[in-house]
Design a protein around this motif. Structure first.
Motif, PDB file in Angstrom:
ATOM      1  N   LEU A 116       0.860  -1.189   0.000  1.00 46.94           N
ATOM      2  CA  LEU A 116       0.000   0.000   0.000  1.00 46.94           C
ATOM      3  C   LEU A 116       0.890   1.230   0.000  1.00 46.94           C
ATOM      4  CD1 LEU A 116      -2.999   0.534   2.479  1.00 46.94           C
ATOM      5  CD2 LEU A 116      -1.345   2.338   2.073  1.00 46.94           C
ATOM      6  N   SER A 118       0.445   5.433   0.432  1.00 49.55           N
ATOM      7  CA  SER A 118      -0.470   6.522   0.762  1.00 49.55           C
ATOM      8  C   SER A 118       0.124   7.854   0.319  1.00 49.55           C
ATOM      9  CB  SER A 118      -0.733   6.550   2.270  1.00 49.55           C
ATOM     10  OG  SER A 118      -1.615   7.595   2.613  1.00 49.55           O
ATOM     11  N   LYS A 158      -4.416   7.050  -2.881  1.00 49.88           N
ATOM     12  CA  LYS A 158      -3.671   5.906  -2.371  1.00 49.88           C
ATOM     13  C   LYS A 158      -3.611   4.830  -3.451  1.00 49.88           C
ATOM     14  CE  LYS A 158      -4.636   6.323   2.604  1.00 49.88           C
ATOM     15  NZ  LYS A 158      -5.322   7.624   2.617  1.00 49.88           N
ATOM     16  N   TYR A 160      -3.018   0.462  -3.933  1.00 47.96           N
ATOM     17  CA  TYR A 160      -3.062  -0.805  -3.213  1.00 47.96           C
ATOM     18  C   TYR A 160      -2.802  -1.964  -4.174  1.00 47.96           C
ATOM     19  CZ  TYR A 160      -6.176   2.159  -0.354  1.00 47.96           C
ATOM     20  OH  TYR A 160      -6.731   3.175   0.361  1.00 47.96           O
ATOM     21  N   PRO A 179      -4.948   2.125   5.889  1.00 51.58           N
ATOM     22  CA  PRO A 179      -3.608   1.601   6.167  1.00 51.58           C
ATOM     23  C   PRO A 179      -3.542   0.797   7.464  1.00 51.58           C
ATOM     24  CG  PRO A 179      -3.458   3.858   5.386  1.00 51.58           C
ATOM     25  CD  PRO A 179      -4.911   3.582   5.626  1.00 51.58           C
ATOM     26  N   LYS A 183      -2.620  -3.138   7.799  1.00 54.06           N
ATOM     27  CA  LYS A 183      -1.591  -3.630   8.719  1.00 54.06           C
ATOM     28  C   LYS A 183      -2.146  -4.741   9.602  1.00 54.06           C
ATOM     29  CE  LYS A 183       1.115  -2.342  12.751  1.00 54.06           C
ATOM     30  NZ  LYS A 183       1.310  -1.329  13.819  1.00 54.06           N
ATOM     31  N   ILE A 190       4.040  -0.763   3.997  1.00 56.12           N
ATOM     32  CA  ILE A 190       3.228   0.421   3.719  1.00 56.12           C
ATOM     33  C   ILE A 190       4.158   1.595   3.472  1.00 56.12           C
ATOM     34  CG2 ILE A 190       1.506   2.006   4.665  1.00 56.12           C
ATOM     35  CD1 ILE A 190       0.458  -0.356   6.337  1.00 56.12           C
ATOM     36  N   GLU A 192       4.805   5.713   1.622  1.00 60.93           N
ATOM     37  CA  GLU A 192       4.194   7.045   1.517  1.00 60.93           C
ATOM     38  C   GLU A 192       4.904   7.830   0.420  1.00 60.93           C
ATOM     39  OE1 GLU A 192       2.359   9.997   4.799  1.00 60.93           O
ATOM     40  OE2 GLU A 192       4.514   9.674   5.011  1.00 60.93           O
TER      41      GLU A 192
END
Length: 315
Positions: A116, A118, A158, A160, A179, A183, A190, A192
């Motif tokens: 993922l 973000s 975001k 995924y 997120p 998790k 994850i 960013e």
């Protein structure tokens, strides 16, 4: 299919055509195979009519139309169920998210191996008082509570892996905490990315200060669910034991004091410790009951749809 773009919306008819054209240009220039899923969350303007017209010209467009406004989390849930892409991109429909970020987000998932990614709107064009300061406080609390080290939980942009969105359940108003949900489901890689934030071009924001109050309440909820959602008796039972021990301790003290040290003094029922003991033992019993009820509900709960779809396009 490479990418599914999932876009929840409410009363955004002015921006939809421009947003579609921008996304299509990015996808075609990068030679992605893609679909664009618009989820109309009960708009009262002509948003759905615009989506229908766009779908007649572009078969990449798919649509879901809710009977009424059920909320962004429910819209994302419906879009995630239908998404077929290897990578799913979520973004808002108000043109504040930049579609030019999509290729980099896609590469971070497919080439760098993130589950993922973000977006982080490091430079924002929102009001400092109504959005920026509450958002900073909210993000700080979310980081401390969840252990997920993101700077911007609220960013709608975001990316995924497909298996991530197929293995999480977005409900209530938990879209802010996807997120954290990921998790808790075991997807720990994850990332960013700093993304460009743009000033709103059409209409007005649909969110007010109340969303931050609701956000903090949801944060407490997700903390509880992540720790005790599958074992509520562990929390309520522990609290019940503590309260019961306190009450029993006061009861034992009153009994020993009355029998051995003050047999002719005040009645036990006239002493304040008696009411403390009574109240704590009752509360302890209630915590136990709450734990048992939680376990029973958990074992007998059935999944039910949380929204009603009026019509769909191209599914």
């Amino acid at each position: 299919m490479d990418i599914s773009v999932v876009i929840p919306l409410l009363n955004e008819k002015e921006s939809l055509t421009e947003l579609h054209d921008w996304i299509a240009e990015v996808m075609q220039s990068n030679r992605f195979s893609y679909e664009i899923i618009f989820i109309d969350d009960g708009s009262t303007d002509a948003s759905w009519d615009t989506i229908v017209e766009l779908s007649k010209k572009d078969k990449h467009i798919k649509g879901i139309h809710f009977l009424k406004n059920f909320g962004k989390s429910q819209a994302l849930h419906a879009g995630f169920k239908k998404a077929q892409g290897d990578v799913i991109i979520t973004m808002d429909a108000d043109l504040q998210d930049n579609p030019n970020e999509i290729p980099d987000l896609y590469n971070m998932i497919t080439k760098e191996g993130f589950d993922l990614v973000s977006g982080w709107k490091k430079k924002r064009f929102d009001s400092v008082v109504s959005k920026n300061l509450p958002s900073k406080l909210f993000n700080w609390a979310a980081r401390r509570t969840s252990g997920v080290k993101l700077n911007d939980f609220n960013c709608g942009l975001k990316a995924y892996k497909n298996e991530v969105i197929k293995n999480i359940d977005v409900n209530g108003e938990m879209h802010r905490y996807i997120p954290v949900l990921a998790k808790n489901a075991g997807f720990t890689k994850i990332g960013e990315k700093v993304v460009q934030h743009q000033a709103r071009k059409y209409g007005e924001t649909k969110f007010g200060m109340e969303r931050f109050i609701n956000g903090f309440l949801d944060l407490i909820t997700i903390w509880f669910l992540s720790r005790f959602g599958k074992r509520p008796m562990h929390l309520f039972g522990a609290l019940g034991v503590i309260m019961f021990i306190i009450g029993f301790g006061f009861t034992l003290y009153l009994g020993i004091d009355k029998i051995f040290f003050n047999p002719y003094g005040r009645l036990i029922s006239q002493r304040p410790q008696f009411y403390i003991a009574l109240a704590t033992m009752i509360i302890g019993t209630q915590f136990f009951i709450a734990g048992f009820l939680g376990e029973i509900i958990l074992r007998n709960s059935a999944n039910k749809e949380r929204y009603s779809i009026k019509e769909e396009l191209n599914f």
